[in-house]
Write an enzyme that holds these catalytic residues in place. Structure first.
Site, PDB file in Angstrom:
ATOM      1  N   ASP A 119       8.972   5.685  15.710  1.00 52.81           N
ATOM      2  CA  ASP A 119       8.841   7.008  15.285  1.00 52.81           C
ATOM      3  C   ASP A 119       9.053   7.909  16.558  1.00 52.81           C
ATOM      4  O   ASP A 119       8.584   7.464  17.814  1.00 52.81           O
ATOM      5  CB  ASP A 119       7.119   7.151  14.852  1.00 52.81           C
TER       6      ASP A 119
ATOM      7  N   GLU B 141       0.856  -1.349   0.182  1.00 52.18           N
ATOM      8  CA  GLU B 141       0.144  -0.016  -0.105  1.00 52.18           C
ATOM      9  C   GLU B 141       0.809   1.296   0.207  1.00 52.18           C
ATOM     10  O   GLU B 141       1.829   1.453   0.912  1.00 52.18           O
ATOM     11  CB  GLU B 141      -0.839   0.239   1.250  1.00 52.18           C
TER      12      GLU B 141
ATOM     13  N   ASP C 119       9.349  11.608  18.093  1.00 54.11           N
ATOM     14  CA  ASP C 119       9.076  12.671  17.998  1.00 54.11           C
ATOM     15  C   ASP C 119       9.589  13.919  19.079  1.00 54.11           C
ATOM     16  O   ASP C 119       9.191  13.334  20.469  1.00 54.11           O
ATOM     17  CB  ASP C 119       7.639  12.683  17.835  1.00 54.11           C
TER      18      ASP C 119
END
Ligand code: SF4
Ligand code: ZN
Lengths: 457, 488
Positions: free
Chosen positions: A145, A77, A147
């Site tokens: 991830d 995808e 941040d």
């Protein structure tokens, strides 16, 4: 990105387009700073490394070996966020040409990469009708991830989306700790770190066995990295229990965190300089009398030659390490807990736990900063400077200045993105593809062997 | 008594029944379905007993019970629900009930997930009860491909193994300790807890941790089996058994087990003048909120009237008192006349006196939680439907202190609403509620019990209903579906 975020994003983008916080450029009159769809078109047309992304996503299934799976890429995808808030999910491609022309034509503000599904995601409805409920993710890189906004309670130089060279090293430390564990503990080899374009980093672990991890196994790895107790939304409190630290934590502590804390954080963030700040640290000391003793010391105004943070930290350490308080429950791990609180990587756990999370593709351009999401070399991550990452306008400028030539690679070399792409190829893509080919080869051979055996029988 | 006599439970599984009642292995691996004759009522009753076990395990887990507490819980549950004076019968019951529930829980992804997780937990604690010898035998049955670490390698990692052992508060491994070197993927729970040393992709698993290896195997085997069972169920069993097993199976997964609250218990009748006092002391938050709102606004919308009205009926408020109660409030707002015209009917209806003579049943937590209150509605479950801020305020109003508050909020964030409610109960009453809260009326009764300090063994637990009442749903499982998230 939900609709609201997308809208915010647009607003900010417009604002960003007008202001000029980027460093002044030569020829600023030709290519103004900022980000817009026209720039992006040029970027996708001339700079974006389409074929490298394509090769990566194929993982060796390029049709050159009889063991290749011709459907592999088509089951991946991609999703695009377009200029006008349109969000296209479940895009899929069967060839390099298709992928490249779709990107060039749609000119997405953001490209996300999702999992590889059991069937081509664009045709999932057709499969759904066959009754066999087969549309499900089957492979996905293990992703992380990080941040910097999650560190807002321990950085005092900036907050929110801002970063500076005082707080960025938090990311560097996160890369070091996680990268080492992924390689030494979990035995992964093909790891790509990428600047998120603004305020954090992404990590893609691409080994075959990483891509095939179940959600439960992903969650296990994520939990292995977790030192915060309680719910992710509640108090970010580090809790280290047990008489000694697990080897992974001990190594992270002695090799990375301790020196970083004492060498950088203490001074850069001035974490013991004012009452407001040191109270936060005293809160982490579970024994009130010990905290009170330190508070007493720190409230007296005394001139010290050395930096006040260093002096106070030494006082704290010597008190906590002294025989006097050793017996007090809960103090044993206190210094480590403080250091971990200020330095240990804060992962967005949910991203890593499930196969179906989407993550922004490398080499995208961040719409707010105009910076390209370039790879970061974990071996030299200290040298990475997020404020020096090439911006969209800078790249176009560089192209303009050097005239036009046809060769794509040449084109790249003329911009400051060349180095980033070359790093991507030589340090990540080539070794990855080599091992993919080997894996395809050996899987093929063992299948061959099996069918031979059954034939002879 | 069922007149159907016997029924052969067989899943057309070709494999030989290896593990059933095997003398060597008292803990079945449920590799294949038993070729046993089962009476239909046993089919149902065994399944219900096993469900009680799994359900209690589920409660224990979501209440964050520690391994030691879980162990005791499982011991207790097995003794209460699964034992049999004749050991072979106990094994039969074990195996049969497992396979029946496989049928029940194979049918959707969510059901499979829940069953898989509870059965695995059950297996884990049962495995740990076994002797080391029996454990090895079970390991052998699973055909695990792992090799013990040899002496040379052990020496090279000894320090690290010692460090891990100490980090989890265990003693240092002795020189003859057995460790298995296994891919870290095979022991996710040990990895997650940092309970093993991991190096270059391999985890070093101590003998006292092999339960994790076995459990992983058990789990993956059962997971596959459930998918297969599901195929068989949809392709043949469901149709073949549509008159016999299918209805039982279908009702089993959605219904269960509690006492029936549709009729007030005989002993408990409450009178009008007590309500106010009882609301403060013994109503769960959902009802307390409705009650307070009713007193404040002298009105409740339909959803609220149903939820509170049926609850009050279950609590023991007689029809006449109920009419008086609602009239007293509503007439202040809409006048007595309109009350009689528009609302009284509804209340009689709830008591089954008008319209269709359905005797409405008080809502279970499951039902309350899954309702969808709109603007101006006050029904629903505050743990689910309130904002965190409002919930904190409401809990404060119930007398929950700061200490309990964070635990409760934490459960809410993890969508364990009933567990949050249970913790609230415990905080308010200063006494534990091991059964967990499944029904607002149960909350009330348990509260009353504590307040009247009667013996715990009064009516609530006394008569485990063999009937499949559809009152209390087993599935107070909150399933968090991983959504498709997008990250920048
Ligand atoms: S959990 Fe049940 S009893 Fe508790 S407030 Fe919610 S619905 Fe009411
Ligand atoms: Zn900063």
């Amino acid at each position: 990105m939900n609709r609201e975020e997308a809208e915010n994003c647009r607003e900010d983008m417009e604002i960003d387009g007008n202001d000029s916080e980027m460093p002044a450029q030569r020829h600023a009159d030709i290519i103004p700073d900022g980000f817009n769809a026209n720039y992006l078109k040029a970027y996708y047309g001339k700079v974006f490394p389409h074929s490298d992304i394509f090769k990566w996503m194929c993982y060796g299934h390029d049709g050159k070996h009889p063991g290749c799976d011709p459907t592999y890429l088509s089951r991946r995808e991609f999703s695009f966020t377009l200029d006008n808030d349109i969000y296209l999910r479940f895009q899929s491609y069967t060839s390099a040409y298709e992928l490249e022309s779709s990107i060039k034509e749609k000119c997405p503000f953001k490209i996300d990469i999702g999992p590889v599904y059991s069937v081509n995601p664009a045709k999932r409805h057709a499969y759904a009708q066959t009754g066999d409920n087969v549309f499900t993710p089957v492979e996905r890189e293990l992703i992380f991830d990080i941040d910097i906004t999650d560190y807002d309670d321990v950085r005092f130089c900036c907050s929110g989306a801002d970063i500076c060279l005082d707080c960025w090293p938090l990311m560097t430390v996160a890369i070091k700790v996680i990268d080492t564990a992924l390689r030494d503990d979990f035995g992964f080899n093909h790891i790509l770190w990428v600047y998120s374009g603004r305020r954090g980093v992404h990590c893609w672990v691409c080994d075959g066995k990483a891509r095939r991890l179940s959600n439960e196994q992903r969650a296990a790895i994520t939990d292995y990295f977790r030192v915060y107790k309680g719910n992710e939304n509640s108090n970010k409190k580090v809790s280290l229990v047990g008489p000694v630290l697990h080897p992974f934590l001990a190594r992270s502590y002695t090799d990375v965190l301790k020196d970083f804390f004492e060498g950088k954080v203490l001074l850069n963030q001035n974490i013991l300089s004012t009452e407001e700040k040191y109270e936060k640290i005293l809160e982490m000391i579970p024994d009130e009398s010990v905290a009170a003793e330190l508070r007493g010391k720190w409230q007296e105004k005394r001139k010290a030659k050395d930096d006040i943070n260093v002096v106070r930290w030494e006082q704290l350490k010597s008190l906590l390490y002294s025989g006097k308080v050793k017996h007090i429950q809960g103090l044993r791990r206190c210094i480590e807990e403080i250091i971990f609180s200020f330095t240990y990587p804060r992962l967005d756990m949910e991203v890593s736990k499930h196969m179906n999370h989407l993550l922004k593709a490398p080499f995208c351009v961040h719409p707010k900063t105009g910076r390209v999401c370039v790879p970061i070399d974990p071996n030299n991550c200290e040298e990475f400077d997020p404020t020096a990452v090439p911006t969209l306008s800078q790249l176009l400028q560089e192209l303009n200045m050097s005239g036009s030539r046809a060769d794509m690679d040449d084109e790249l070399d003329r911009t400051s993105l060349g180095r980033a792409v070359r790093y991507f190829r030589s340090s990540f893509l080539q070794p990855l593809l080599k091992s993919c080919k080997e894996e395809i080869e050996s899987a093929y051979n063992s299948r061959l062997q099996q069918s031979k055996n059954s034939l002879s029988w | 008594m069922q007149s159907l006599g016997t029924r052969r439970v067989n899943h057309q599984n070709d494999a030989v029944a290896v593990a059933v009642a095997g003398a060597a292995s008292p803990l079945p691996l449920y590799r294949s379905a038993p070729p046993l004759e089962v009476r239909l009522e046993d089919f149902e009753a065994f399944a219900v007993d096993r469900l009680r076990v799994l359900k209690a395990i589920s409660d224990g887990l979501s209440r964050g019970k520690k391994p030691e507490e879980m162990k005791n819980l499982v011991d207790e549950l097995l003794k209460t629900h699964m034992s049999h004076p004749k050991p072979p019968e106990a094994v039969n019951k074990d195996v049969i009930s497992h396979f029946v529930l496989r049928l029940v829980y194979c049918r959707t992804e969510d059901l499979r997930k829940w069953f898989l997780s509870m059965e695995t937990t059950l297996f884990r604690y049962r495995f740990k009860r076994e002797s080391e010898e029996a454990q090895r035998a079970l390991m052998a049955d699973f055909n695990l491909p792992y090799k013990a670490v040899n002496t040379a390698e052990f020496e090279s990692v000894k320090d690290k193994l010692g460090q891990v052992a100490r980090s989890i508060g265990q003693s240092l491994p002795t020189a003859d300790a057995i460790f298995y070197k296994v891919p870290f993927e095979d022991v996710p729970e040990l990895v997650a807890g940092r309970r093993v040393y991991i190096h270059r992709g391999n985890a070093y698993v101590a003998m006292n941790q092999v339960v994790s290896l076995v459990v992983t195997q058990f789990r993956s085997f059962l997971s596959k089996a459930l998918i297969l069972t599901n195929r068989k169920w949809t392709s043949s069993i469901k149709e073949q058994e549509k008159d016999r097993l299918t209805p039982i199976v279908e009702v089993l997964s959605t219904s269960y087990l509690g006492p029936d609250y549709s009729q007030p218990r005989e002993s408990a009748e409450i009178s009008l003048k007590d309500i106010d006092h009882l609301a403060k002391s013994s109503f769960p938050l959902c009802m307390r909120h409705l009650y307070d709102k009713l007193k404040e606004d002298h009105h409740l919308k339909h959803g609220g009237r149903m939820q509170l009205g049926l609850f009050l009926k279950g609590v023991g408020l007689k029809l006449d008192d109920a009419l008086a109660f609602w009239r007293a409030e509503f007439s202040q707002k809409v006048g007595a006349e309109r009350f009689e015209k528009e609302y009284a009917y509804n209340i009689r209806h709830n008591y089954g006196r008008e319209g269709k003579r359905t005797d409405y049943t008080p809502f279970s937590c499951q039902k309350v939680i899954s309702s969808t209150p709109g603007v101006g509605d006050h029904h629903g479950c505050p743990f689910r439907h309130f904002s965190e801020e409002n919930l904190r305020a409401a809990l404060g109003g119930m007398g929950v202190g700061n200490r309990g508050m964070d635990d409760i909020i934490d459960k809410v964030r993890n969508r364990h609403y009933q567990v949050a409610c249970t913790l609230t109960f415990e905080a308010v009453h200063g006494s534990s509620c091991d059964a967990g809260i499944n029904h607002p009326n149960q909350y009330f009764i348990d509260s009353q019990k504590i307040l009247q300090s009667k013996l715990i063994s009064s009516s609530y637990n006394a008569r485990p209903s063999r009937m499949l009442k559809t009152i209390i749903s087993l599935a107070n499982i909150s399933i968090c579906k991983p959504a498709h998230h997008v990250k920048q």
